[in-house]
Design an enzyme around this catalytic site. Structure first.
Site, PDB file in Angstrom:
ATOM      1  CD  GLU A 189      48.559  25.818  50.280  1.00 11.55           C
ATOM      2  OE1 GLU A 189      48.924  25.696  51.458  1.00 11.55           O
ATOM      3  OE2 GLU A 189      49.354  25.813  49.318  1.00 11.55           O
ATOM      4  N   GLY A 228      47.112  21.203  52.645  1.00 11.73           N
ATOM      5  CA  GLY A 228      47.791  20.162  53.431  1.00 11.73           C
ATOM      6  C   GLY A 228      49.294  20.128  53.223  1.00 11.73           C
ATOM      7  N   GLY A 229      49.786  20.880  52.222  1.00 11.81           N
ATOM      8  CA  GLY A 229      51.233  21.045  52.082  1.00 11.81           C
ATOM      9  C   GLY A 229      51.989  19.778  51.725  1.00 11.81           C
ATOM     10  CB  THR A 230      55.603  19.047  52.206  1.00 14.49           C
ATOM     11  OG1 THR A 230      55.936  20.365  51.785  1.00 14.49           O
ATOM     12  CG2 THR A 230      56.630  18.067  51.675  1.00 14.49           C
ATOM     13  CB  CYS A 231      52.961  16.153  55.647  1.00 13.00           C
ATOM     14  SG  CYS A 231      52.625  14.597  56.474  1.00 13.00           S
ATOM     15  CG  HIS A 257      56.877 -13.033  75.581  1.00 12.28           C
ATOM     16  ND1 HIS A 257      58.136 -12.971  75.037  1.00 12.28           N
ATOM     17  CD2 HIS A 257      56.356 -14.239  75.230  1.00 12.28           C
ATOM     18  CE1 HIS A 257      58.380 -14.103  74.395  1.00 12.28           C
ATOM     19  NE2 HIS A 257      57.311 -14.890  74.487  1.00 12.28           N
TER      20      HIS A 257
HETATM   21  C1  LIG Z   1      59.572  12.793  50.403  1.00 11.37           C
HETATM   22  C2  LIG Z   1      59.327  13.320  51.798  1.00 11.37           C
HETATM   23  C3  LIG Z   1      58.951  12.455  52.796  1.00 11.37           C
HETATM   24  C4  LIG Z   1      58.724  12.928  54.086  1.00 11.37           C
HETATM   25  N1  LIG Z   1      58.372  12.040  55.054  1.00 11.37           N
HETATM   26  C5  LIG Z   1      58.188  12.478  56.307  1.00 11.37           C
HETATM   27  C6  LIG Z   1      57.816  11.580  57.340  1.00 11.37           C
HETATM   28  O1  LIG Z   1      57.649  10.385  57.106  1.00 11.37           O
HETATM   29  N2  LIG Z   1      57.615  12.071  58.583  1.00 11.37           N
HETATM   30  C7  LIG Z   1      57.781  13.397  58.865  1.00 11.37           C
HETATM   31  O2  LIG Z   1      57.600  13.792  60.011  1.00 11.37           O
HETATM   32  N3  LIG Z   1      58.126  14.275  57.912  1.00 11.37           N
HETATM   33  C8  LIG Z   1      58.335  13.856  56.638  1.00 11.37           C
HETATM   34  N4  LIG Z   1      58.663  14.761  55.668  1.00 11.37           N
HETATM   35  C9  LIG Z   1      58.787  16.190  56.016  1.00 11.37           C
HETATM   36  C10 LIG Z   1      57.389  16.818  56.121  1.00 11.37           C
HETATM   37  O3  LIG Z   1      56.668  16.602  54.940  1.00 11.37           O
HETATM   38  C11 LIG Z   1      57.460  18.326  56.414  1.00 11.37           C
HETATM   39  O4  LIG Z   1      58.381  18.529  57.451  1.00 11.37           O
HETATM   40  C12 LIG Z   1      56.069  18.784  56.835  1.00 11.37           C
HETATM   41  O5  LIG Z   1      55.206  18.757  55.713  1.00 11.37           O
HETATM   42  C13 LIG Z   1      56.024  20.130  57.537  1.00 11.37           C
HETATM   43  O6  LIG Z   1      55.898  21.135  56.643  1.00 11.37           O
HETATM   44  P1  LIG Z   1      55.369  22.586  57.013  1.00 11.37           P
HETATM   45  O7  LIG Z   1      54.264  22.564  57.995  1.00 11.37           O
HETATM   46  O8  LIG Z   1      56.539  23.389  57.348  1.00 11.37           O
HETATM   47  O9  LIG Z   1      54.817  23.096  55.613  1.00 11.37           O
HETATM   48  P2  LIG Z   1      54.422  22.349  54.297  1.00 11.37           P
HETATM   49  O10 LIG Z   1      53.751  21.062  54.582  1.00 11.37           O
HETATM   50  O11 LIG Z   1      55.577  22.324  53.385  1.00 11.37           O
HETATM   51  O12 LIG Z   1      53.304  23.320  53.729  1.00 11.37           O
HETATM   52  C14 LIG Z   1      53.549  24.657  53.388  1.00 11.37           C
HETATM   53  C15 LIG Z   1      52.394  25.155  52.567  1.00 11.37           C
HETATM   54  O13 LIG Z   1      52.558  26.556  52.350  1.00 11.37           O
HETATM   55  C16 LIG Z   1      52.158  26.869  51.034  1.00 11.37           C
HETATM   56  N5  LIG Z   1      52.830  28.116  50.661  1.00 11.37           N
HETATM   57  C17 LIG Z   1      54.156  28.339  50.498  1.00 11.37           C
HETATM   58  N6  LIG Z   1      54.398  29.616  50.201  1.00 11.37           N
HETATM   59  C18 LIG Z   1      53.198  30.214  50.144  1.00 11.37           C
HETATM   60  C19 LIG Z   1      52.777  31.554  49.866  1.00 11.37           C
HETATM   61  N7  LIG Z   1      53.662  32.528  49.606  1.00 11.37           N
HETATM   62  N8  LIG Z   1      51.470  31.828  49.859  1.00 11.37           N
HETATM   63  C20 LIG Z   1      50.562  30.857  50.150  1.00 11.37           C
HETATM   64  N9  LIG Z   1      50.890  29.597  50.442  1.00 11.37           N
HETATM   65  C21 LIG Z   1      52.187  29.280  50.431  1.00 11.37           C
HETATM   66  C22 LIG Z   1      52.601  25.661  50.233  1.00 11.37           C
HETATM   67  O14 LIG Z   1      51.877  25.567  49.020  1.00 11.37           O
HETATM   68  C23 LIG Z   1      52.307  24.520  51.196  1.00 11.37           C
HETATM   69  O15 LIG Z   1      51.011  24.010  50.994  1.00 11.37           O
HETATM   70  C24 LIG Z   1      58.873  14.313  54.356  1.00 11.37           C
HETATM   71  C25 LIG Z   1      59.237  15.203  53.343  1.00 11.37           C
HETATM   72  C26 LIG Z   1      59.472  14.709  52.064  1.00 11.37           C
HETATM   73  C27 LIG Z   1      59.857  15.688  50.992  1.00 11.37           C
END
Ligand SMILES: Cc1cc2nc3c(=O)[nH]c(=O)nc-3n(C[C@H](O)[C@H](O)[C@H](O)COP(=O)(O)OP(=O)(O)OC[C@H]3O[C@@H](n4cnc5c(N)ncnc54)[C@H](O)[C@@H]3O)c2cc1C
Length: 458
Positions: free
Chosen positions: A34, A39-42, A441
């Site tokens: 990482e 935990g990434g985007t979510c 209901h």
């Molecule tokens: C504002 C917003 C609201 C959202 N709300 C919802 C919702 O309510 N419900 C829903 O289902 N989805 C929602 N989403 C979408 C959801 O967040 C993503 O679809 C979800 O996080 C899935 O992402 P992922 O598993 O592909 O990777 P991500 O969660 O994006 O994680 C990828 C990880 O990889 C890491 N990474 C990237 N490149 C490298 C590298 N070269 N080396 C090491 N690490 C790296 C990053 O740092 C990141 O931690 C929302 C998105 C946004 C922007």
């Protein structure tokens, strides 16, 4: 330093950690890498923090409406943005540290922090470490798209990530982009007390939804005082003294919108440009998404791509489902495929929009004989009792097979109610099964069987 593993997982999004732990628990020696926050985007900048804000915004909205329910809340409703942010940070932070400690505490799983880059089809570099494995799983996600609009370089703007760092209330938030991210933030900040203007270049908001859905969503937002500007085909970002905004020399509407803050919500770009994919020979499409087959295998044997970076999802549940598909194929001799899943998602404005399967437009285009039933939320007892009767429900059924084709629930509880139809679609059950089910209901769901008795040809 060189280290050999059975599997390498790049990214700790919504599939990588689950897959790493599953493989490690099955006795494989796993590395997970990482470069940012666990935990990434979510967890950090997407679903979880935004839904805490949706909850705070709902509380403010209901406090203002308290009198409608016979409840006296004296004095004006004030939102303390520092406490709103602290609550958001606490909930998001707990999830983040939960993922980190889960991975670090899993036997057979080694966690690396740093940017991962391929050196060859079975080697990945993280700083000074060179890791090798016969199986590599890419879960690198996506980031906010920076558009090539005129003025973008000179206009300070926010994205979904940086807006979440604010602990002050923008006086006037100008949002470019009328889709999911833009609409959710728009309503959140309007309810906190900001002026909000949403600018969209298409002729309607969330333009891939049916027109009646776009129209009602726009009306819901406008009733709360959000200004919506569509058909803005020629947007130029601008900074004017302390103000930021957009100039739109278009055929309709005011030529300029100025505010105190500018949010760009113009889609997502996969994080695949700096992964060294060319050294591994992994193919991407013209948008940068990694090309995968139905079992999420890339063109290079031994390399898979999961989550937003493969262009087959864009949601947390699709990324998690990718994990389930890959794990089932590799560990359970179960040939699950990405084509098995039914499109489903929510838009978390209030009231929420729950969607599954086809839209009405898609159903019409499919050439089938389609049956349709609709019901305004004003004819749903539970919604009326709650005084939350904006929106409507729409069910689509195949006239010949009686299978559900899709549903739209734009109304209170729609984010949960949608699963009534979604699960019937997974079961492959005809709508006549649900029509005979006794629902509880008073609920919104109780009206779905009733609607099935009102189906009419499209
Ligand atoms: C504002 C917003 C609201 C959202 N709300 C919802 C919702 O309510 N419900 C829903 O289902 N989805 C929602 N989403 C979408 C959801 O967040 C993503 O679809 C979800 O996080 C899935 O992402 P992922 O598993 O592909 O990777 P991500 O969660 O994006 O994680 C990828 C990880 O990889 C890491 N990474 C990237 N490149 C490298 C590298 N070269 N080396 C090491 N690490 C790296 C990053 O740092 C990141 O931690 C929302 C998105 C946004 C922007």
């Amino acid at each position: 330093m060189k280290s050999a593993f059975d599997a390498i997982v790049i990214g700790t999004g919504q599939s990588g950690p689950f897959l790493a732990v599953r493989l490690a628990t099955a006795g494989r020696k796993v590395a997970i890498i990482e470069r940012g926050r666990f935990g990434g985007t979510c967890i950090n900048t997407g679903c979880i923090p935004t839904k805490t804000l949706v909850a705070s915004a709902y509380a403010a909205h209901m406090a203002r409406r308290a009198g409608d329910f016979g409840v006296d809340v004296s004095g004006p409703v004030r939102v303390d943005m520092r406490r709103v942010k602290a609550r958001k940070d606490e909930i998001s932070g707990k999830s983040r540290t939960g993922v980190e400690s889960w991975l670090k505490g899993t036997a057979n799983c080694t966690v690396y922090q740093g940017h991962a880059r391929f050196e060859s089809p079975n080697e990945v570099r993280v700083g000074a470490e060179l890791l090798s494995a016969p199986q590599i799983f890419i879960n690198v996600g996506a980031r906010a798209t920076t558009p090539s609009m005129p003025g973008v370089a000179d206009s300070p703007y926010l994205t979904n990530s940086t807006l979440l760092d604010l602990d002050i209330l923008p006086r006037h938030l100008v949002i470019i982009g009328g889709s999911y991210v833009g609409l959710e933030f728009g309503q959140i900040f309007r309810r906190f007390g900001s002026e909000v203007t949403i600018i969209e270049k298409a002729s309607r908001l969330i333009s891939h939804e049916d027109e009646d859905v776009s129209t009602e969503v726009r009306a819901i937002l406008e009733r709360e005082g959000i200004r919506v500007r569509v058909n803005a085909t020629c947007i130029e970002l601008m900074k004017h003294g302390e103000e930021v905004g957009a100039r739109m020399d278009c055929s309709e509407g005011a030529p300029e919108v100025r505010g105190s803050h500018l949010l760009l919500a113009l889609g997502r770009t996969p994080n695949t440009g700096d992964l060294g994919l060319e050294k591994a020979g992994v193919a991407r499409d013209e948008h940068g998404y990694i090309v995968v087959d139905h079992q999420l295998r890339t063109n290079v044997p031994g390399i898979w791509a999961l989550g937003d970076c493969n262009g087959h999802g864009g949601f947390t549940h699709t990324s998690y489902n990718d994990f389930e598909i890959v794990a089932a194929n590799l560990l359970d001799h179960d040939t699950r495929r990405v084509t098995d899943r039914i499109p489903a998602y929510n838009l978390y404005i209030d009231p929420p929009l729950g969607r599954c399967g086809m839209t009405e437009r898609e159903a019409r285009a499919s050439g089938r004989h389609v049956l349709l039933a609709t019901r305004p939320m004003t004819r749903v007892g539970r919604a009326v009792e709650k005084d939350e009767s904006q929106g409507f429900m729409k069910i689509l059924v195949d006239a010949d097979s009686k299978q559900f084709l899709g549903a739209t629930i734009l109304g209170t509880g729609g984010d949960e109610v949608i699963h009534c139809v979604l699960d019937m679609m997974y079961a492959g059950a005809p709508c006549t099964v649900m029509q005979r089910a006794m629902h509880i209901h008073p609920t919104v769901s109780e009206l779905i069987p009733t609607m099935l008795g009102e189906l009419r040809p499209l």
